[in-house]
Design a protein around this motif. Structure first.
Motif, PDB file in Angstrom:
ATOM      1  N   VAL A   1      -5.945  -3.844  -7.417  1.00  0.00           N
ATOM      2  CA  VAL A   1      -5.400  -2.490  -7.570  1.00  0.00           C
ATOM      3  C   VAL A   1      -5.293  -2.134  -9.044  1.00  0.00           C
TER       4      VAL A   1
ATOM      5  N   ALA B   1       1.527  -5.143  -7.793  1.00  0.00           N
ATOM      6  CA  ALA B   1       0.294  -4.588  -7.238  1.00  0.00           C
ATOM      7  C   ALA B   1      -0.668  -5.749  -6.977  1.00  0.00           C
TER       8      ALA B   1
ATOM      9  N   LEU C   1       2.477   1.897  -3.468  1.00  0.00           N
ATOM     10  CA  LEU C   1       1.528   2.432  -4.440  1.00  0.00           C
ATOM     11  C   LEU C   1       1.208   3.897  -4.130  1.00  0.00           C
TER      12      LEU C   1
ATOM     13  N   ALA D   1       0.835  -1.209   0.000  1.00  0.00           N
ATOM     14  CA  ALA D   1       0.000   0.000   0.000  1.00  0.00           C
ATOM     15  C   ALA D   1       0.866   1.254   0.000  1.00  0.00           C
TER      16      ALA D   1
END
Ligand SMILES: [Zn+2]
Length: 311
Positions: free
Chosen positions: A264, A260, A169, A166
């Motif tokens: 996502v 990812a 990203l 997380a």
């Protein structure tokens, strides 16, 4: 002079302190290679009954009997629960080949491709089952966290998005940080392999000889990689690990796939990170969160580039 650097890809802050190590070959290990087969090894052919029943294989033969080339079994001691309590998901072991002594660097190139395709296919299966994230990695050698000597990879499917993923990203915020890291490495002379697939030592490597491997046309998701992209990355990974062997000996290492999660949709580029385990995370690192790298990435990249891997 020690230098403070931050890796845009990982967010890790590093002190590069090359004066702490005399030369790159100071990290060279010398111990005997493992035997070709080991009695009592749960992953050697003939011992299939020592593992939980297999979930997939390539090659021939009956389930849970010899004849396989790559074999997938549930982890006997999973770090996630299958039932809906605690941390849920799935934890699998992928035995890379029947040979006890062939890690990714020593596998025949076509066998390495087959093994990576199995890893991709397992990630695909778990993504299709609705898992939030699938982590694929190799722990090779005790210093890299392997409790079984026989070369294997692991797949951990999670029902949560892990914080590091997380954070990565969020940090990217739509930018291609893999490409930025690659360009910065190019400017600083840190590229080890070049072509459709590049391999480079990040300027802010958190440990000696750390290397990123990425395909210029890779998408966000490892599990969606096509055979062409995946095979090209596997070949580069295989070549890189041979260079690691030539430079450092039969060293313990981790290969970590960064991807990812299936749900996502933001821009991202899946890539692999190779981390030879030649140093440990110690008191300073635990207290400060700052890693210390005793081999300048400039020196590591040159050593890997110049490694004699024969023909
Ligand atoms: Zn074995």
């Amino acid at each position: 002079m020690p230098e403070l650097r931050t890796d845009p890809l990982t967010g890790t802050t590093v002190i590069v302190a090359p004066e702490r190590a005399a030369r790159p070959d100071a990290f060279r290990v010398s111990h005997a290679p493992p035997p070709h087969e080991a009695p009592g090894c749960a992953f050697c052919p003939g011992n299939e009954s020592m593992t939980p029943p297999e979930v997939a294989r390539t090659g021939g033969g009956e389930p849970d009997a010899p004849g396989w080339r790559v074999r997938v079994v549930p982890n006997l001691y999973p770090i996630v629960a299958a039932a809906p309590s605690g941390v849920t998901g799935a934890h699998e072991v992928v035995v890379l080949s029947p040979a006890h002594d062939r890690d990714l660097a020593r596998l025949a190139p076509d066998h390495a491709r087959e093994a990576l395709r199995v890893l991709r296919d397992r990630a695909r299966t778990h993504a299709a089952a609705g898992r939030a994230h699938v982590q694929v990695f190799v722990n090779h050698g005790r210093a890299a966290g392997a409790s079984i000597e026989h070369p294997h990879a692991q797949v951990v499917a999670l029902d949560i998005v892990p914080p590091a993923v997380a954070d990565a990203l969020a940090r990217a915020d739509g930018r291609d940080l893999v490409d930025e890291s690659r360009r910065a490495a190019d400017d600083a002379g840190l590229v080890v392999l070049d072509g459709a697939v590049s391999a480079w030592c990040p300027a802010a490597s958190a440990s000696p000889f750390e290397t990123v491997v990425a395909h210029h046309a890779a998408g966000a998701h490892f599990h969606e990689a096509g055979d062409d992209v995946l095979d090209a990355v596997t070949d580069a990974l295989h070549g890189l690990l041979r260079r690691v062997h030539a430079t450092l000996g039969d060293v313990a290492y981790n290969v970590v796939v960064h991807s990812a999660g299936p749900a996502v949709a933001v821009p991202f580029r899946w890539h692999a990170r190779v981390i030879p385990r030649v140093s440990v995370v110690a008191g300073f690192e635990e207290g400060t969160g700052i890693r210390v790298d005793a081999v300048a990435p400039e020196v590591a990249a040159a050593a890997l580039r110049d490694a004699d891997v024969g023909s």
